[in-house]
Scaffold this motif. Structure first.
Motif, PDB file in Angstrom:
ATOM      1  N   PRO A   5       0.791  -1.240   0.000  1.00  0.00           N
ATOM      2  CA  PRO A   5       0.000   0.000   0.000  1.00  0.00           C
ATOM      3  C   PRO A   5       0.819   1.285   0.000  1.00  0.00           C
ATOM      4  CG  PRO A   5      -0.997  -1.592   1.458  1.00  0.00           C
ATOM      5  CD  PRO A   5       0.313  -2.183   1.020  1.00  0.00           C
ATOM      6  N   ASP A   6       1.906   1.368   0.767  1.00  0.00           N
ATOM      7  CA  ASP A   6       2.701   2.599   0.770  1.00  0.00           C
ATOM      8  C   ASP A   6       3.389   2.793  -0.572  1.00  0.00           C
ATOM      9  OD1 ASP A   6       4.368   0.356   1.628  1.00  0.00           O
ATOM     10  OD2 ASP A   6       5.941   1.808   2.074  1.00  0.00           O
ATOM     11  N   LEU A   7       3.829   1.699  -1.203  1.00  0.00           N
ATOM     12  CA  LEU A   7       4.470   1.803  -2.510  1.00  0.00           C
ATOM     13  C   LEU A   7       3.465   2.217  -3.582  1.00  0.00           C
ATOM     14  CD1 LEU A   7       6.875  -1.287  -2.518  1.00  0.00           C
ATOM     15  CD2 LEU A   7       7.357   1.094  -1.869  1.00  0.00           C
ATOM     16  N   ALA A   8       2.223   1.739  -3.470  1.00  0.00           N
ATOM     17  CA  ALA A   8       1.185   2.123  -4.434  1.00  0.00           C
ATOM     18  C   ALA A   8       0.916   3.624  -4.360  1.00  0.00           C
ATOM     19  CB  ALA A   8      -0.094   1.328  -4.176  1.00  0.00           C
ATOM     20  N   ILE A   9       0.893   4.171  -3.153  1.00  0.00           N
ATOM     21  CA  ILE A   9       0.680   5.611  -2.989  1.00  0.00           C
ATOM     22  C   ILE A   9       1.829   6.386  -3.637  1.00  0.00           C
ATOM     23  CG2 ILE A   9       0.699   7.470  -1.253  1.00  0.00           C
ATOM     24  CD1 ILE A   9      -0.976   5.524   0.531  1.00  0.00           C
ATOM     25  N   ILE A  10       3.043   5.944  -3.379  1.00  0.00           N
ATOM     26  CA  ILE A  10       4.215   6.621  -3.953  1.00  0.00           C
ATOM     27  C   ILE A  10       4.196   6.510  -5.474  1.00  0.00           C
ATOM     28  CG2 ILE A  10       6.731   6.567  -4.115  1.00  0.00           C
ATOM     29  CD1 ILE A  10       6.687   5.647  -1.096  1.00  0.00           C
ATOM     30  N   ALA A  11       3.923   5.314  -5.998  1.00  0.00           N
ATOM     31  CA  ALA A  11       3.894   5.112  -7.455  1.00  0.00           C
ATOM     32  C   ALA A  11       2.863   6.018  -8.113  1.00  0.00           C
ATOM     33  CB  ALA A  11       3.613   3.648  -7.781  1.00  0.00           C
ATOM     34  N   ASP A  12       1.718   6.177  -7.489  1.00  0.00           N
ATOM     35  CA  ASP A  12       0.680   7.053  -8.044  1.00  0.00           C
ATOM     36  C   ASP A  12       1.091   8.527  -8.011  1.00  0.00           C
ATOM     37  OD1 ASP A  12      -1.005   4.922  -8.590  1.00  0.00           O
ATOM     38  OD2 ASP A  12      -2.218   5.186  -6.775  1.00  0.00           O
ATOM     39  N   ALA A  13       1.885   8.909  -7.017  1.00  0.00           N
ATOM     40  CA  ALA A  13       2.231  10.314  -6.834  1.00  0.00           C
ATOM     41  C   ALA A  13       3.447  10.772  -7.650  1.00  0.00           C
ATOM     42  CB  ALA A  13       2.473  10.601  -5.349  1.00  0.00           C
ATOM     43  N   VAL A  14       4.275   9.849  -8.093  1.00  0.00           N
ATOM     44  CA  VAL A  14       5.464  10.234  -8.868  1.00  0.00           C
ATOM     45  C   VAL A  14       5.032  10.540 -10.300  1.00  0.00           C
ATOM     46  CG1 VAL A  14       7.666   9.447  -9.814  1.00  0.00           C
ATOM     47  CG2 VAL A  14       7.061   8.886  -7.460  1.00  0.00           C
ATOM     48  N   PRO A  15       5.325  11.737 -10.802  1.00  0.00           N
ATOM     49  CA  PRO A  15       4.926  12.099 -12.168  1.00  0.00           C
ATOM     50  C   PRO A  15       5.731  11.326 -13.222  1.00  0.00           C
ATOM     51  CG  PRO A  15       5.474  14.064 -10.866  1.00  0.00           C
ATOM     52  CD  PRO A  15       5.925  12.872 -10.086  1.00  0.00           C
ATOM     53  N   ALA A  16       5.064  11.011 -14.318  1.00  0.00           N
ATOM     54  CA  ALA A  16       5.730  10.378 -15.461  1.00  0.00           C
ATOM     55  C   ALA A  16       6.807  11.317 -15.983  1.00  0.00           C
ATOM     56  CB  ALA A  16       4.712  10.066 -16.555  1.00  0.00           C
ATOM     57  N   GLY A  17       7.862  10.729 -16.541  1.00  0.00           N
ATOM     58  CA  GLY A  17       8.923  11.520 -17.150  1.00  0.00           C
ATOM     59  C   GLY A  17       9.955  12.062 -16.170  1.00  0.00           C
ATOM     60  N   THR A  18       9.863  11.680 -14.896  1.00  0.00           N
ATOM     61  CA  THR A  18      10.822  12.167 -13.910  1.00  0.00           C
ATOM     62  C   THR A  18      11.925  11.139 -13.682  1.00  0.00           C
ATOM     63  OG1 THR A  18       9.417  11.333 -12.121  1.00  0.00           O
ATOM     64  CG2 THR A  18       9.175  13.655 -12.717  1.00  0.00           C
ATOM     65  N   ARG A  19      12.994  11.590 -13.021  1.00  0.00           N
ATOM     66  CA  ARG A  19      14.122  10.730 -12.656  1.00  0.00           C
ATOM     67  C   ARG A  19      14.017  10.435 -11.164  1.00  0.00           C
ATOM     68  NH1 ARG A  19      18.540  14.422 -13.152  1.00  0.00           N
ATOM     69  NH2 ARG A  19      16.861  15.849 -12.732  1.00  0.00           N
ATOM     70  N   VAL A  20      14.096   9.140 -10.809  1.00  0.00           N
ATOM     71  CA  VAL A  20      13.870   8.722  -9.430  1.00  0.00           C
ATOM     72  C   VAL A  20      14.971   7.786  -8.966  1.00  0.00           C
ATOM     73  CG1 VAL A  20      12.316   7.374  -7.943  1.00  0.00           C
ATOM     74  CG2 VAL A  20      11.359   8.973  -9.609  1.00  0.00           C
ATOM     75  N   LEU A  21      15.394   7.959  -7.714  1.00  0.00           N
ATOM     76  CA  LEU A  21      16.269   6.996  -7.055  1.00  0.00           C
ATOM     77  C   LEU A  21      15.500   6.392  -5.898  1.00  0.00           C
ATOM     78  CD1 LEU A  21      19.030   5.615  -6.734  1.00  0.00           C
ATOM     79  CD2 LEU A  21      19.649   7.471  -5.142  1.00  0.00           C
ATOM     80  N   ASP A  22      15.316   5.076  -5.938  1.00  0.00           N
ATOM     81  CA  ASP A  22      14.651   4.336  -4.868  1.00  0.00           C
ATOM     82  C   ASP A  22      15.741   3.761  -3.971  1.00  0.00           C
ATOM     83  OD1 ASP A  22      13.021   2.847  -3.223  1.00  0.00           O
ATOM     84  OD2 ASP A  22      12.210   1.569  -4.816  1.00  0.00           O
ATOM     85  N   VAL A  23      15.882   4.330  -2.793  1.00  0.00           N
ATOM     86  CA  VAL A  23      16.922   3.930  -1.845  1.00  0.00           C
ATOM     87  C   VAL A  23      16.362   2.839  -0.939  1.00  0.00           C
ATOM     88  CG1 VAL A  23      18.453   4.734  -0.011  1.00  0.00           C
ATOM     89  CG2 VAL A  23      17.864   6.268  -1.920  1.00  0.00           C
TER      90      VAL A  23
END
Length: 195
Positions: A5-23
């Protein structure tokens, strides 16, 4: 594969086309979901087996330790940094948060709330650290070294001048309101920035 559930919230909130580092990206489950929506997602993971699993699925993941290796990334290298269910296992959570906001202007941080009413009740009733669905191991087996609460986290952010852009709270696997979150939320997810 369904996201936690917490990952689903984060996935929904991250905009397409951005650069992300998952630590602390684990086996790369969140990275896969982010890539499916057009995010340039990469990972840093301490567990070699998880790194191998993520790489085998074609993901860009390197083995490293959030406590020591975030300094290797240049400032502003990413749009978002993610630290999900890892903050409480770090040596110095305050320094890790500072590093996240150095390498990205926005960071998602999620953690278990150790002030949830069930944990408080277990301590009061039994006088022992609880074992719950979300904290499923005994105190001597847990990787958690800092037991923080929603209130503790908000106070750290306030002291450091860090802005809360948005916050989500989960009770079980369902969203709950911010009202009395320190008491009611089992998990908290914050989107933070320097403002």
């Amino acid at each position: 594969m369904a996201l936690r559930p917490d990952l689903a919230i984060i996935a929904d909130a991250v905009p397409a086309g951005t650069r992300v580092l998952d630590v602390g990206c684990g086996d790369g489950t969140l990275i896969a979901a982010l890539r499916d929506k057009g995010v340039d997602a990469r990972g840093l993971e301490i567990d070699p087996a998880n790194v191998t699993a993520a790489i085998a699925r074609g993901q860009s993941v390197v083995q490293g330790d959030a406590n020591h290796d975030l300094g290797e990334y240049p400032a502003g290298a990413f749009d978002y940094a993610i630290l999900s269910q890892t903050l409480q296992t770090t040596e110095r959570p305050d320094r890790v948060i500072e590093e996240l906001l150095r390498i990205a202007p926005h960071a998602f941080v999620s953690f278990p709330n150790f002030a949830h009413w069930r944990i408080r009740l277990a301590l009061l009733w039994n006088g022992r650290m609880p074992v719950t669905r979300l904290l499923p191991v005994a105190w001597y087996e847990t990787p958690n070294i800092h037991h923080l609460t929603v209130s503790d986290f908000r106070e750290l952010l306030r002291e450091r001048g860090i802005v809360v852009e948005r916050a989500w709270y989960l009770s079980g696997d369902r969203p709950t309101s911010a009202a009395a979150a320190s008491w009611r939320a089992e998990h908290a997810i914050f989107l933070i920035s320097r403002g």
